[in-house]
Scaffold this motif. Sequence first.
Motif, PDB file in Angstrom:
ATOM      1  N   LEU A  98       0.359  -0.849  39.008  1.00 39.13           N
ATOM      2  CA  LEU A  98       0.922  -1.153  37.691  1.00 39.13           C
ATOM      3  C   LEU A  98       1.777  -0.006  37.160  1.00 39.13           C
ATOM      4  O   LEU A  98       2.295  -0.087  36.049  1.00 39.13           O
ATOM      5  CB  LEU A  98      -0.204  -1.464  36.683  1.00 39.13           C
ATOM      6  N   ASP A  99       1.890   1.062  37.949  1.00 35.96           N
ATOM      7  CA  ASP A  99       2.736   2.211  37.590  1.00 35.96           C
ATOM      8  C   ASP A  99       2.295   2.832  36.264  1.00 35.96           C
ATOM      9  O   ASP A  99       3.115   3.188  35.411  1.00 35.96           O
ATOM     10  CB  ASP A  99       4.209   1.786  37.507  1.00 35.96           C
ATOM     11  N   LEU A 100       0.972   2.980  36.095  1.00 36.37           N
ATOM     12  CA  LEU A 100       0.446   3.575  34.864  1.00 36.37           C
ATOM     13  C   LEU A 100       0.644   5.084  34.893  1.00 36.37           C
ATOM     14  O   LEU A 100       0.402   5.740  35.906  1.00 36.37           O
ATOM     15  CB  LEU A 100      -1.038   3.242  34.703  1.00 36.37           C
ATOM     16  N   LYS A 101       1.053   5.637  33.763  1.00 38.07           N
ATOM     17  CA  LYS A 101       1.267   7.074  33.614  1.00 38.07           C
ATOM     18  C   LYS A 101       1.390   7.373  32.121  1.00 38.07           C
ATOM     19  O   LYS A 101       1.445   6.433  31.300  1.00 38.07           O
ATOM     20  CB  LYS A 101       2.525   7.520  34.360  1.00 38.07           C
ATOM     21  N   PRO A 102       1.406   8.662  31.732  1.00 38.13           N
ATOM     22  CA  PRO A 102       1.527   8.981  30.311  1.00 38.13           C
ATOM     23  C   PRO A 102       2.733   8.303  29.669  1.00 38.13           C
ATOM     24  O   PRO A 102       3.786   8.179  30.278  1.00 38.13           O
ATOM     25  CB  PRO A 102       1.678  10.507  30.321  1.00 38.13           C
ATOM     26  N   SER A 103       2.539   7.846  28.455  1.00 37.28           N
ATOM     27  CA  SER A 103       3.520   7.153  27.605  1.00 37.28           C
ATOM     28  C   SER A 103       3.537   5.645  27.832  1.00 37.28           C
ATOM     29  O   SER A 103       4.183   4.919  27.064  1.00 37.28           O
ATOM     30  CB  SER A 103       4.940   7.709  27.774  1.00 37.28           C
ATOM     31  N   LYS A 104       2.837   5.151  28.836  1.00 40.05           N
ATOM     32  CA  LYS A 104       2.817   3.699  29.066  1.00 40.05           C
ATOM     33  C   LYS A 104       1.908   3.009  28.049  1.00 40.05           C
ATOM     34  O   LYS A 104       0.896   3.551  27.603  1.00 40.05           O
ATOM     35  CB  LYS A 104       2.306   3.399  30.479  1.00 40.05           C
ATOM     36  N   THR A 127       0.335  10.302  25.282  1.00 43.40           N
ATOM     37  CA  THR A 127       1.332   9.598  24.481  1.00 43.40           C
ATOM     38  C   THR A 127       1.312   8.084  24.655  1.00 43.40           C
ATOM     39  O   THR A 127       2.019   7.374  23.943  1.00 43.40           O
ATOM     40  CB  THR A 127       2.744  10.120  24.816  1.00 43.40           C
ATOM     41  N   GLY A 128       0.534   7.573  25.601  1.00 47.29           N
ATOM     42  CA  GLY A 128       0.456   6.133  25.804  1.00 47.29           C
ATOM     43  C   GLY A 128      -0.646   5.510  24.972  1.00 47.29           C
ATOM     44  O   GLY A 128      -1.313   6.171  24.174  1.00 47.29           O
ATOM     45  N   HIS A 129      -0.848   4.202  25.161  1.00 43.68           N
ATOM     46  CA  HIS A 129      -1.877   3.515  24.383  1.00 43.68           C
ATOM     47  C   HIS A 129      -2.401   2.308  25.160  1.00 43.68           C
ATOM     48  O   HIS A 129      -1.665   1.673  25.932  1.00 43.68           O
ATOM     49  CB  HIS A 129      -1.334   3.050  23.034  1.00 43.68           C
ATOM     50  N   LEU A 130      -3.680   2.011  24.941  1.00 40.31           N
ATOM     51  CA  LEU A 130      -4.322   0.840  25.538  1.00 40.31           C
ATOM     52  C   LEU A 130      -4.800  -0.081  24.427  1.00 40.31           C
ATOM     53  O   LEU A 130      -5.537   0.345  23.524  1.00 40.31           O
ATOM     54  CB  LEU A 130      -5.519   1.251  26.404  1.00 40.31           C
ATOM     55  N   TYR A 131      -4.378  -1.341  24.497  1.00 41.43           N
ATOM     56  CA  TYR A 131      -4.892  -2.387  23.612  1.00 41.43           C
ATOM     57  C   TYR A 131      -5.815  -3.257  24.459  1.00 41.43           C
ATOM     58  O   TYR A 131      -5.372  -3.893  25.426  1.00 41.43           O
ATOM     59  CB  TYR A 131      -3.753  -3.226  23.034  1.00 41.43           C
ATOM     60  N   THR A 132      -7.096  -3.261  24.128  1.00 43.47           N
ATOM     61  CA  THR A 132      -8.059  -4.006  24.937  1.00 43.47           C
ATOM     62  C   THR A 132      -8.734  -5.074  24.085  1.00 43.47           C
ATOM     63  O   THR A 132      -9.055  -4.848  22.905  1.00 43.47           O
ATOM     64  CB  THR A 132      -9.093  -3.060  25.574  1.00 43.47           C
ATOM     65  N   PHE A 133      -8.963  -6.245  24.671  1.00 41.47           N
ATOM     66  CA  PHE A 133      -9.489  -7.401  23.949  1.00 41.47           C
ATOM     67  C   PHE A 133     -10.754  -7.907  24.646  1.00 41.47           C
ATOM     68  O   PHE A 133     -10.813  -7.999  25.877  1.00 41.47           O
ATOM     69  CB  PHE A 133      -8.447  -8.518  23.893  1.00 41.47           C
ATOM     70  N   GLU A 134     -11.752  -8.251  23.836  1.00 41.99           N
ATOM     71  CA  GLU A 134     -13.021  -8.765  24.353  1.00 41.99           C
ATOM     72  C   GLU A 134     -13.463  -9.942  23.484  1.00 41.99           C
ATOM     73  O   GLU A 134     -13.542  -9.821  22.256  1.00 41.99           O
ATOM     74  CB  GLU A 134     -14.084  -7.657  24.335  1.00 41.99           C
ATOM     75  N   TYR A 135     -13.748 -11.090  24.133  1.00 40.61           N
ATOM     76  CA  TYR A 135     -14.091 -12.285  23.360  1.00 40.61           C
ATOM     77  C   TYR A 135     -15.542 -12.275  22.888  1.00 40.61           C
ATOM     78  O   TYR A 135     -15.907 -12.986  21.944  1.00 40.61           O
ATOM     79  CB  TYR A 135     -13.832 -13.545  24.194  1.00 40.61           C
ATOM     80  N   HIS A 136     -16.414 -11.458  23.523  1.00 41.29           N
ATOM     81  CA  HIS A 136     -17.826 -11.391  23.155  1.00 41.29           C
ATOM     82  C   HIS A 136     -17.984 -10.337  22.053  1.00 41.29           C
ATOM     83  O   HIS A 136     -17.724  -9.158  22.266  1.00 41.29           O
ATOM     84  CB  HIS A 136     -18.662 -11.016  24.386  1.00 41.29           C
ATOM     85  N   GLU A 137     -18.422 -10.757  20.891  1.00 36.62           N
ATOM     86  CA  GLU A 137     -18.424  -9.879  19.718  1.00 36.62           C
ATOM     87  C   GLU A 137     -19.323  -8.659  19.898  1.00 36.62           C
ATOM     88  O   GLU A 137     -18.932  -7.530  19.557  1.00 36.62           O
ATOM     89  CB  GLU A 137     -18.861 -10.669  18.474  1.00 36.62           C
TER      90      GLU A 137
END
Length: 317
Positions: A98-104, A127-137
């Motif tokens: 996925l070519d992950l590296k800083p700023s991605k 400098t990058g960020h991860l948006y993660t989603f989980e359906y189980h509260e």
Amino acid sequence: MFHEYKTWIEAGDLVIIYLTPESMFPITMARDEIFNNKYGSFRHNDMIGCKYGSKVRSHDGRGFVYLLHPTPALWTQVVPHRTQILYLPDISFISSYLDLKPSKVMIESGTGSGSFSHSIARTVAPTGHLYTFEYHEIRAATAGKEFSEHNLSDIITIEHRDVIANGFGMKDVADAVFLDLPAPWDAVAAAKEALRKDTIGRICCFSPCIEQVQRTAAALNDHGFADIRMFECLAKDHEVRTVPMPDISEAIGGHKVNFKLSKNDRSKKRKLESGSSPSAQENGEDSTEMLVSKPADVARGHTSYLTFAILAPESDQ
């Protein structure tokens, strides 16, 4: 802490207690607490103030442990399993492809136990960020608490959300998307919307069954993704050992070559594992040795299939 390093252990710090490669425990340092295991009792007060990596003997002298700095790789081995998790062979392969590296900027759907999230955070930091989603509260709340305790809140944003029903609520922001869902094909449209359109977007779908791969590949193709590929990572350990080098004249003469550890080699191995130094005789100063490797008799089996695809920039489509 997981994307930064410190030297000294302080109260409140997370420490990975290392006994063996197969036996490690995460504990948070707290004054006047005691950690007990089969090697004895270890006082937190004795560990606070030590350097990470230190070897600490038990209070009763029965054994010792190592105090390791937490890393995503170690956390993968000690994380409390709330769901099936990704292991290092898959994590490293996905991060590279996925070519992950800083700023991605990356989107993950299916936070689960947060094993992969920790690795992503270290890869895209600072400098990058991860948006993660989980359906189980409850799982989302637990993972969010861990991210906060591990000082990852500035890199990871977690949301309790059913992305299949409601999408990601994001548009043209992500460089890559990772889907760990029972029906990833139903989230492909939302993933396409969330990917940036001014550069190559990348997606990976983690699926245990080949039937899921087939439906996901069809959905990716229908939504304009290209270069659709599927991989499976199978890791095999190799045992490295030192053995006496066989005499070539004996081998020519038809004598059987024995590569098994001798009594002397076994004694040397036990001393090395216990932390003491082998004697000169055990070190084999009078004999010629060579380093060999032997694959493990049993390899870890199938974990999942990894389906990758890219989305070309709109100007190239």
